[in-house]
Design an enzyme around this catalytic site. Structure first.
Site, PDB file in Angstrom:
ATOM      1  N   LYS A 288       0.978  -1.631  -0.224  1.00 44.66           N
ATOM      2  CA  LYS A 288       0.505   0.267   0.052  1.00 44.66           C
ATOM      3  C   LYS A 288       0.908   1.132   0.289  1.00 44.66           C
ATOM      4  O   LYS A 288       2.077   1.513   0.959  1.00 44.66           O
ATOM      5  CB  LYS A 288      -0.879   0.088   1.397  1.00 44.66           C
ATOM      6  CG  LYS A 288      -1.278   1.267   1.646  1.00 44.66           C
ATOM      7  CD  LYS A 288      -2.840   0.967   2.656  1.00 44.66           C
ATOM      8  CE  LYS A 288      -3.371   3.153   3.050  1.00 44.66           C
ATOM      9  NZ  LYS A 288      -4.438   2.643   4.514  1.00 44.66           N
TER      10      LYS A 288
ATOM     11  N   LYS B 240     -10.174  13.184   7.879  1.00 48.74           N
ATOM     12  CA  LYS B 240      -9.756  12.069   9.237  1.00 48.74           C
ATOM     13  C   LYS B 240      -9.691  13.759  10.605  1.00 48.74           C
ATOM     14  O   LYS B 240     -10.058  14.958   9.991  1.00 48.74           O
ATOM     15  CB  LYS B 240      -8.088  11.865   9.462  1.00 48.74           C
ATOM     16  CG  LYS B 240      -8.393  10.293   8.149  1.00 48.74           C
ATOM     17  CD  LYS B 240      -7.107   9.951   8.442  1.00 48.74           C
ATOM     18  CE  LYS B 240      -7.145   9.057   8.328  1.00 48.74           C
ATOM     19  NZ  LYS B 240      -7.305   7.557   8.846  1.00 48.74           N
TER      20      LYS B 240
ATOM     21  N   ASP C   3     -11.804   7.173   3.632  1.00 45.15           N
ATOM     22  CA  ASP C   3     -11.363   6.935   4.020  1.00 45.15           C
ATOM     23  C   ASP C   3     -10.861   5.455   4.242  1.00 45.15           C
ATOM     24  O   ASP C   3      -9.595   5.081   4.387  1.00 45.15           O
ATOM     25  CB  ASP C   3     -11.558   7.465   5.684  1.00 45.15           C
ATOM     26  CG  ASP C   3     -10.248   7.242   6.357  1.00 45.15           C
ATOM     27  OD1 ASP C   3      -9.091   7.511   6.167  1.00 45.15           O
ATOM     28  OD2 ASP C   3     -10.180   7.848   7.791  1.00 45.15           O
TER      29      ASP C   3
ATOM     30  N   ARG D 251      -7.463  -0.174   0.572  1.00 45.56           N
ATOM     31  CA  ARG D 251      -8.236  -1.331  -0.001  1.00 45.56           C
ATOM     32  C   ARG D 251      -9.213  -1.431  -1.376  1.00 45.56           C
ATOM     33  O   ARG D 251      -8.835  -2.076  -2.186  1.00 45.56           O
ATOM     34  CB  ARG D 251      -9.693  -1.576   0.555  1.00 45.56           C
ATOM     35  CG  ARG D 251     -10.668  -1.501   1.755  1.00 45.56           C
ATOM     36  CD  ARG D 251     -11.731  -1.034   1.793  1.00 45.56           C
ATOM     37  NE  ARG D 251     -10.942  -1.058   3.247  1.00 45.56           N
ATOM     38  CZ  ARG D 251     -11.774  -1.234   4.449  1.00 45.56           C
ATOM     39  NH1 ARG D 251     -13.157  -1.662   4.517  1.00 45.56           N
ATOM     40  NH2 ARG D 251     -11.369  -0.851   5.885  1.00 45.56           N
TER      41      ARG D 251
HETATM   42  N1  BES Z   1      -4.604   4.165   6.803  1.00 42.14           N
HETATM   43  C1  BES Z   1      -5.994   4.285   7.947  1.00 42.14           C
HETATM   44  C2  BES Z   1      -5.076   2.957   8.627  1.00 42.14           C
HETATM   45  C3  BES Z   1      -5.121   3.710  10.142  1.00 42.14           C
HETATM   46  C4  BES Z   1      -5.210   4.394  10.616  1.00 42.14           C
HETATM   47  C5  BES Z   1      -3.440   3.264  10.412  1.00 42.14           C
HETATM   48  C6  BES Z   1      -4.830   4.985  11.953  1.00 42.14           C
HETATM   49  C7  BES Z   1      -2.981   3.395  11.325  1.00 42.14           C
HETATM   50  C8  BES Z   1      -3.046   4.822  11.857  1.00 42.14           C
HETATM   51  C9  BES Z   1      -6.805   3.684   6.465  1.00 42.14           C
HETATM   52  O1  BES Z   1      -6.729   4.294   5.564  1.00 42.14           O
HETATM   53  C10 BES Z   1      -7.918   4.417   6.930  1.00 42.14           C
HETATM   54  O2  BES Z   1      -8.051   5.723   7.403  1.00 42.14           O
HETATM   55  N2  BES Z   1      -8.797   2.960   7.703  1.00 42.14           N
HETATM   56  C11 BES Z   1      -9.878   3.232   8.244  1.00 42.14           C
HETATM   57  C12 BES Z   1     -11.342   2.849   7.720  1.00 42.14           C
HETATM   58  C13 BES Z   1     -12.109   2.658   8.173  1.00 42.14           C
HETATM   59  C14 BES Z   1     -12.786   3.965   7.327  1.00 42.14           C
HETATM   60  C15 BES Z   1     -13.188   1.720   7.762  1.00 42.14           C
HETATM   61  C16 BES Z   1      -9.970   2.979  10.026  1.00 42.14           C
HETATM   62  O3  BES Z   1      -8.959   2.747  10.150  1.00 42.14           O
HETATM   63  O4  BES Z   1     -10.289   4.010  11.088  1.00 42.14           O
HETATM   64 ZN    ZN Z   2      -5.083   5.120   4.847  1.00 44.29          ZN
HETATM   65 MN    MN Z   3      -7.728   5.846   5.170  1.00 38.40          MN
END
Ligand code: BES
Ligand code: ZN
Ligand code: MN
Length: 522
Positions: free
Chosen positions: A255, A267, A337, A341
């Site tokens: 990724k 965010k 966000d 995936r």
């Molecule tokens: N890059 C983030 C995941 C992440 C968040 C890694 C905090 C490490 C610390 C990913 O793209 C993301 O934002 N995932 C969301 C998914 C949700 C919207 C279903 C998450 O984990 O909040």
């Molecule tokens: Zn991310």
């Molecule tokens: Mn994200």
């Protein structure tokens, strides 16, 4: 960093021309108070006076003794030589040394050194002494360049472990460097240039696709994430051909979100800077290729990196938008966000063309994985038990550990959509599993594993920085394959060529397979 191996007794190690010497001392080795050799005698005295204990991480600093060529000797106890104990011994030893500007360091391992233990000692030393400098105007660069490793006995395995450790450290440090760089110094274009540099040698190839080529491939999910970004996307394809062309490759997919704002599903501000690490998976693929370029094992590996920023913008993808992935499946993007995936699913579809032996994606995918496993173990998801066990074992051997998580189909319920074949998010529950279930839809034609490194790729807080994980796990896995060639070739027929290549590099660090554990099942 440069490692050199020698077989030496402790008294000879003390006369080596180094700036300082670390002696790794296991609890089993009892010092003799009457020994002529000064370190042994001083350790015995310190123990007798209660000033030193043979327990993991305890250190004893010794200065300018007769018979010592180096000014400073640090004895660090490695207890039972378990990976974690060796790591804390090396960390403590470096803590006792780091004020001095050491260029050449001796590391002497007492007792029965193992390949695994040597590798752990050297990689922990590199980790403890690493400093990021690239965007500082007056950096305090690391002075340590050369490490002279010695053990009291010698073997081809130990020598090989030191060679592997050097390549591992080069790979880990490349991954750290790129993950640590701020997003304005690590754009998709920069990552592509780095990939080209790493994959410039013989046996390597690198191809970089831009927006036009990616559109032509029909990567609608990847493009949806990139459409709000001013920085152009890059799709990086790296190839390492160390074995016969008939041997199916392992494909690594990293990724490469060079900054994740969340997009329109923005965010919150606190700690958002840490989303520069959202290309940690990509950095680990670059790191593995760096190590492969040094070791040249007999194996074929493909590295795929979908790289883009995830930005809010007038042109950005909106919650509810439906896009068509390269696989033909339509996706309702309910949360912009959940972009990882989306870039990965198209890269996974692209991986099919290599008729791979296995595909492993590596991603800082979910905050939920941080909640589940913290910063200790990477989340492992796999539809293939053999691959899962191999990766778990590689984690245990390298000390870069992971833990298998479930993939029951019931977890996919929440991904159902009324407006597309699948939604990109489910509810809050089991967030790391539902993310993996989304990816699994794009992996039907090969053995697949997914490593969620959201908790392990970097450390937060005062010691904020990339860990370089899971380069150690991946390299260990690849080297174990190069030592045990696959029984099948790309066309699925049993293979009988290449037998001579079986006895290669990986052997030194491949441990007894019968010890493979299945965490959670034991
Ligand atoms: N890059 C983030 C995941 C992440 C968040 C890694 C905090 C490490 C610390 C990913 O793209 C993301 O934002 N995932 C969301 C998914 C949700 C919207 C279903 C998450 O984990 O909040
Ligand atoms: Zn991310
Ligand atoms: Mn994200």
């Amino acid at each position: 960093m440069n490692f050199e191996f020698q077989k030496l007794s402790l008294s000879h190690a003390m006369t080596a021309s180094v700036d300082a010497l670390v002696v790794l001392w296991p609890s089993l080795v009892q010092p003799d108070a009457k020994a002529v050799e000064p370190v042994t005698r001083l350790v015995a005295q310190a123990i007798a006076h209660g000033d030193f204990e043979l327990k993991a991480g305890a250190v004893l600093s010794l200065y300018s003794q007769p018979g010592m060529a180096t000014r400073h000797v640090v004895v660090a106890c490695s207890a039972d030589n378990l990976p974690g104990q060796i790591r804390s011994a090396m960390q403590a030893a470096w803590g006792a040394l780091k004020a001095s500007k050491i260029k050449r360091l001796g590391v002497h391992v007492l007792g029965e050194a193992t390949a695994q233990g040597l590798q752990m000692a050297l990689s922990s030393l590199a980790d403890a002494s690493y400093t990021y400098t690239t965007t500082l105007s007056k950096p305090k660069a690391r002075t340590l360049k050369h490490v002279q490793v010695s053990t009291t006995h010698d073997s081809a395995e130990l020598r090989l472990a030191v060679v592997h450790a050097q390549a591992l450290v080069a790979g880990v440090e490349l991954a750290k460097e790129w993950a640590n760089r701020p997003a304005n110094h690590a754009t998709p274009t920069h990552l592509a240039e780095t990939a080209k540099t790493i994959a410039s040698g013989r046996a390597f190839k690198c191809e970089v696709l831009g927006p036009k080529e990616v559109a032509k491939l029909g990567m609608g999910a990847f493009m949806a994430v990139a459409q709000g970004a001013a920085e152009p996307l890059r799709f990086i394809v790296m190839r390492y051909n160390g074995a016969a062309a008939s041997q199916a490759p392992v494909v690594l997919v990293g990724k490469g979100i060079t900054f994740d704002t969340g997009g329109i599903s923005l965010k919150p501000a606190p700690e958002m800077d840490e989303m520069k690490y959202d290309m940690g998976g990509a950095a680990s693929v670059l790191g593995v290729f760096k190590a492969l370029s040094e070791l040249k094992p007999h194996i074929n590996v493909v590295g795929l990196i979908p790289a883009t920023e995830n930005m809010p913008d007038g042109l950005a993808v909106k919650p509810g938008d439906v896009v068509t992935s390269m696989s033909g499946q339509t996706i309702e993007i309910l949360n912009t966000d959940a972009e990882g995936r989306l870039v990965l699913c198209d890269a996974l579809t692209y991986a099919e063309r290599f008729k791979p032996r296995a595909v492993i994606d590596i991603a800082t995918l979910t905050g939920a994985c941080v909640i589940a496993l913290g910063a200790v173990r990477t989340g492992l998801f796999s539809s293939d038990d053999t691959l899962a066990i191999q990766l778990q074992q590689a984690g245990e051997t390298s000390g870069d550990t992971c833990w298998r998580m479930p993939l029951d189909d019931d977890y996919a319920e929440g991904l159902k959509s009324r407006f597309a074949d699948v939604a990109n998010v489910a509810g809050r529950a089991a967030g790391s599993v539902t993310a993996a279930k989304f990816l699994q839809r794009f992996t039907k034609s090969f053995a697949w594993a997914h490593l969620d490194i959201a908790g392990t790729a970097w450390r937060s807080g005062a010691a904020k920085g990339s860990t370089g994980r899971p380069v150690g796990l991946l390299l260990q896995y690849l080297l174990s394959l190069s030592a045990a060639p696959s029984a099948m070739q790309a066309d699925g027929k049993p293979k009988d060529e290449d037998k001579s290549k079986a006895k290669t590099s990986g052997k030194a660090i491949v441990k007894d397979k019968s010890k493979a554990r299945t965490p959670g099942k034991s």
